[in-house]
Motif scaffolding. Sequence first.
Motif, PDB file in Angstrom:
ATOM      1  N   HIS A 161     -47.093 -12.377 -43.155  1.00 42.02           N
ATOM      2  CA  HIS A 161     -45.768 -12.879 -43.522  1.00 42.02           C
ATOM      3  C   HIS A 161     -45.041 -13.589 -42.376  1.00 42.02           C
ATOM      4  CE1 HIS A 161     -45.969 -10.672 -47.326  1.00 42.02           C
ATOM      5  NE2 HIS A 161     -46.499  -9.677 -46.619  1.00 42.02           N
ATOM      6  N   PHE A 162     -45.380 -13.259 -41.136  1.00 38.94           N
ATOM      7  CA  PHE A 162     -44.714 -13.862 -39.985  1.00 38.94           C
ATOM      8  C   PHE A 162     -45.759 -14.433 -39.040  1.00 38.94           C
ATOM      9  CE2 PHE A 162     -41.985 -10.343 -41.439  1.00 38.94           C
ATOM     10  CZ  PHE A 162     -40.840 -11.073 -41.776  1.00 38.94           C
ATOM     11  N   ALA A 163     -45.658 -15.719 -38.767  1.00 36.74           N
ATOM     12  CA  ALA A 163     -46.672 -16.377 -37.936  1.00 36.74           C
ATOM     13  C   ALA A 163     -46.664 -15.849 -36.503  1.00 36.74           C
ATOM     14  CB  ALA A 163     -46.434 -17.883 -37.927  1.00 36.74           C
ATOM     15  N   ASP A 164     -45.474 -15.512 -36.007  1.00 38.56           N
ATOM     16  CA  ASP A 164     -45.357 -15.036 -34.629  1.00 38.56           C
ATOM     17  C   ASP A 164     -44.029 -14.298 -34.464  1.00 38.56           C
ATOM     18  OD1 ASP A 164     -43.435 -17.077 -34.600  1.00 38.56           O
ATOM     19  OD2 ASP A 164     -44.761 -18.489 -33.574  1.00 38.56           O
ATOM     20  N   ARG A 165     -43.747 -13.905 -33.233  1.00 34.98           N
ATOM     21  CA  ARG A 165     -42.523 -13.156 -32.937  1.00 34.98           C
ATOM     22  C   ARG A 165     -41.284 -13.968 -33.293  1.00 34.98           C
ATOM     23  NH1 ARG A 165     -39.064 -12.586 -28.448  1.00 34.98           N
ATOM     24  NH2 ARG A 165     -38.261 -10.463 -28.107  1.00 34.98           N
ATOM     25  N   ASP A 166     -41.305 -15.270 -33.015  1.00 36.37           N
ATOM     26  CA  ASP A 166     -40.145 -16.101 -33.314  1.00 36.37           C
ATOM     27  C   ASP A 166     -39.833 -16.113 -34.802  1.00 36.37           C
ATOM     28  OD1 ASP A 166     -39.887 -16.652 -30.658  1.00 36.37           O
ATOM     29  OD2 ASP A 166     -40.513 -18.748 -30.783  1.00 36.37           O
ATOM     30  N   ALA A 167     -40.866 -16.102 -35.627  1.00 41.73           N
ATOM     31  CA  ALA A 167     -40.647 -16.092 -37.077  1.00 41.73           C
ATOM     32  C   ALA A 167     -39.990 -14.783 -37.503  1.00 41.73           C
ATOM     33  CB  ALA A 167     -41.969 -16.287 -37.807  1.00 41.73           C
ATOM     34  N   LEU A 168     -40.417 -13.669 -36.906  1.00 43.45           N
ATOM     35  CA  LEU A 168     -39.783 -12.385 -37.209  1.00 43.45           C
ATOM     36  C   LEU A 168     -38.339 -12.382 -36.718  1.00 43.45           C
ATOM     37  CD1 LEU A 168     -39.882  -9.466 -38.225  1.00 43.45           C
ATOM     38  CD2 LEU A 168     -40.836  -8.800 -35.995  1.00 43.45           C
ATOM     39  N   LEU A 169     -38.106 -12.918 -35.520  1.00 44.77           N
ATOM     40  CA  LEU A 169     -36.753 -12.986 -34.985  1.00 44.77           C
ATOM     41  C   LEU A 169     -35.844 -13.817 -35.888  1.00 44.77           C
ATOM     42  CD1 LEU A 169     -37.268 -13.464 -31.142  1.00 44.77           C
ATOM     43  CD2 LEU A 169     -36.417 -11.443 -32.320  1.00 44.77           C
ATOM     44  N   SER A 170     -36.386 -14.870 -36.479  1.00 40.51           N
ATOM     45  CA  SER A 170     -35.592 -15.702 -37.379  1.00 40.51           C
ATOM     46  C   SER A 170     -35.162 -14.919 -38.603  1.00 40.51           C
ATOM     47  CB  SER A 170     -36.385 -16.948 -37.803  1.00 40.51           C
ATOM     48  OG  SER A 170     -36.534 -17.835 -36.722  1.00 40.51           O
ATOM     49  N   ALA A 171     -36.067 -14.116 -39.141  1.00 40.32           N
ATOM     50  CA  ALA A 171     -35.730 -13.292 -40.306  1.00 40.32           C
ATOM     51  C   ALA A 171     -34.684 -12.247 -39.938  1.00 40.32           C
ATOM     52  CB  ALA A 171     -36.984 -12.624 -40.848  1.00 40.32           C
ATOM     53  N   VAL A 172     -34.813 -11.680 -38.739  1.00 43.73           N
ATOM     54  CA  VAL A 172     -33.831 -10.703 -38.267  1.00 43.73           C
ATOM     55  C   VAL A 172     -32.480 -11.381 -38.048  1.00 43.73           C
ATOM     56  CG1 VAL A 172     -33.213  -9.240 -36.306  1.00 43.73           C
ATOM     57  CG2 VAL A 172     -35.533  -9.166 -37.234  1.00 43.73           C
ATOM     58  N   ALA A 173     -32.496 -12.574 -37.448  1.00 40.72           N
ATOM     59  CA  ALA A 173     -31.250 -13.301 -37.210  1.00 40.72           C
ATOM     60  C   ALA A 173     -30.545 -13.613 -38.523  1.00 40.72           C
ATOM     61  CB  ALA A 173     -31.534 -14.596 -36.440  1.00 40.72           C
ATOM     62  N   ALA A 174     -31.314 -13.954 -39.547  1.00 48.25           N
ATOM     63  CA  ALA A 174     -30.716 -14.257 -40.853  1.00 48.25           C
ATOM     64  C   ALA A 174     -29.974 -13.043 -41.399  1.00 48.25           C
ATOM     65  CB  ALA A 174     -31.792 -14.716 -41.830  1.00 48.25           C
ATOM     66  N   VAL A 175     -30.561 -11.860 -41.223  1.00 48.76           N
ATOM     67  CA  VAL A 175     -29.891 -10.625 -41.634  1.00 48.76           C
ATOM     68  C   VAL A 175     -28.573 -10.477 -40.877  1.00 48.76           C
ATOM     69  CG1 VAL A 175     -30.007  -8.102 -41.551  1.00 48.76           C
ATOM     70  CG2 VAL A 175     -31.996  -9.413 -42.309  1.00 48.76           C
ATOM     71  N   GLY A 176     -28.620 -10.736 -39.572  1.00 50.03           N
ATOM     72  CA  GLY A 176     -27.418 -10.631 -38.757  1.00 50.03           C
ATOM     73  C   GLY A 176     -26.331 -11.590 -39.195  1.00 50.03           C
ATOM     74  N   TYR A 177     -26.699 -12.831 -39.476  1.00 53.94           N
ATOM     75  CA  TYR A 177     -25.701 -13.817 -39.910  1.00 53.94           C
ATOM     76  C   TYR A 177     -25.055 -13.400 -41.228  1.00 53.94           C
ATOM     77  CZ  TYR A 177     -27.238 -17.155 -36.339  1.00 53.94           C
ATOM     78  OH  TYR A 177     -27.518 -17.766 -35.150  1.00 53.94           O
ATOM     79  N   ARG A 178     -25.852 -12.874 -42.132  1.00 53.62           N
ATOM     80  CA  ARG A 178     -25.284 -12.439 -43.417  1.00 53.62           C
ATOM     81  C   ARG A 178     -24.328 -11.265 -43.224  1.00 53.62           C
ATOM     82  NH1 ARG A 178     -30.630 -13.613 -45.314  1.00 53.62           N
ATOM     83  NH2 ARG A 178     -31.211 -11.411 -45.152  1.00 53.62           N
ATOM     84  N   GLU A 179     -24.710 -10.317 -42.373  1.00 54.27           N
ATOM     85  CA  GLU A 179     -23.844  -9.163 -42.124  1.00 54.27           C
ATOM     86  C   GLU A 179     -22.564  -9.581 -41.393  1.00 54.27           C
ATOM     87  OE1 GLU A 179     -26.031  -6.032 -40.265  1.00 54.27           O
ATOM     88  OE2 GLU A 179     -27.369  -5.768 -41.985  1.00 54.27           O
ATOM     89  N   LEU A 180     -22.695 -10.524 -40.458  1.00 55.18           N
ATOM     90  CA  LEU A 180     -21.517 -11.028 -39.754  1.00 55.18           C
ATOM     91  C   LEU A 180     -20.583 -11.736 -40.732  1.00 55.18           C
ATOM     92  CD1 LEU A 180     -19.847 -11.698 -37.250  1.00 55.18           C
ATOM     93  CD2 LEU A 180     -21.386 -13.636 -36.832  1.00 55.18           C
ATOM     94  N   ALA A 181     -21.143 -12.539 -41.629  1.00 55.20           N
ATOM     95  CA  ALA A 181     -20.325 -13.238 -42.623  1.00 55.20           C
ATOM     96  C   ALA A 181     -19.562 -12.250 -43.492  1.00 55.20           C
ATOM     97  CB  ALA A 181     -21.206 -14.133 -43.488  1.00 55.20           C
ATOM     98  N   THR A 182     -20.215 -11.160 -43.853  1.00 51.86           N
ATOM     99  CA  THR A 182     -19.561 -10.128 -44.660  1.00 51.86           C
ATOM    100  C   THR A 182     -18.398  -9.506 -43.903  1.00 51.86           C
ATOM    101  OG1 THR A 182     -21.592  -9.632 -45.869  1.00 51.86           O
ATOM    102  CG2 THR A 182     -19.898  -7.913 -45.837  1.00 51.86           C
ATOM    103  N   ASP A 183     -18.613  -9.205 -42.623  1.00 51.38           N
ATOM    104  CA  ASP A 183     -17.556  -8.603 -41.800  1.00 51.38           C
ATOM    105  C   ASP A 183     -16.372  -9.554 -41.632  1.00 51.38           C
ATOM    106  OD1 ASP A 183     -19.192  -6.442 -41.560  1.00 51.38           O
ATOM    107  OD2 ASP A 183     -19.420  -6.541 -39.384  1.00 51.38           O
ATOM    108  N   LEU A 184     -16.649 -10.833 -41.422  1.00 53.57           N
ATOM    109  CA  LEU A 184     -15.569 -11.800 -41.225  1.00 53.57           C
ATOM    110  C   LEU A 184     -14.757 -11.973 -42.501  1.00 53.57           C
ATOM    111  CD1 LEU A 184     -17.323 -14.578 -39.107  1.00 53.57           C
ATOM    112  CD2 LEU A 184     -16.004 -12.605 -38.309  1.00 53.57           C
TER     113      LEU A 184
END
Length: 200
Positions: A52-75
Amino acid sequence: MPTSTTSYHHGDLPGALVRAAVELLEEGGASELSLRAAARRAGVSTAAPYRHFADRDALLSAVAAVGYRELATDLAAAHPAPTTADDLSAIAIAYVRFALDRPGLFRVMFAEPCDPTSPERLAATEAIKAYVTSIAQQVFPESDPEAMTTALWALVHGLAFLYLDGKFDASSAEVVAERVRAAVFASLAVSGRAMPTADA
């Protein structure tokens, strides 16, 4: 605690790996995060993530997306439609609070290389930008929305990293809120924008 391997058999291996990665970030920061570490935490083989993830950066991107969504909810929870200086301050405080409460996740969102072609990450970052742009348009209708969006984001983002890097006192939520609120009001004063306060 490791995620159950049953998640994978039900077709949710990507979700299990992202949750495992977030846990690792919160425990030890980005230096502790790898596809192998996430696999171990999720309770799957070290080869499984590569489906599902080609490399560490791809996993980090999926994690970052979670963070952006949670930040948007908080804001949005801080204030969905700001009209006063106090409303704007509440949003800024929520942004800085998110960074302080989730430092590993926040640094991955903004200080780690991610896959720039990740549709999930791009969609999540666009949602945050759209929210900040909407604030700029609502609160500063006479200003260039792109320039004001940049200015607002730069202010709160700079404050967040100054706190994360230990430059400001973060000993209590009240101390943080007071400084952030003062910075927002000072910026409004410099801009010449007279906004009403909650007491006005």
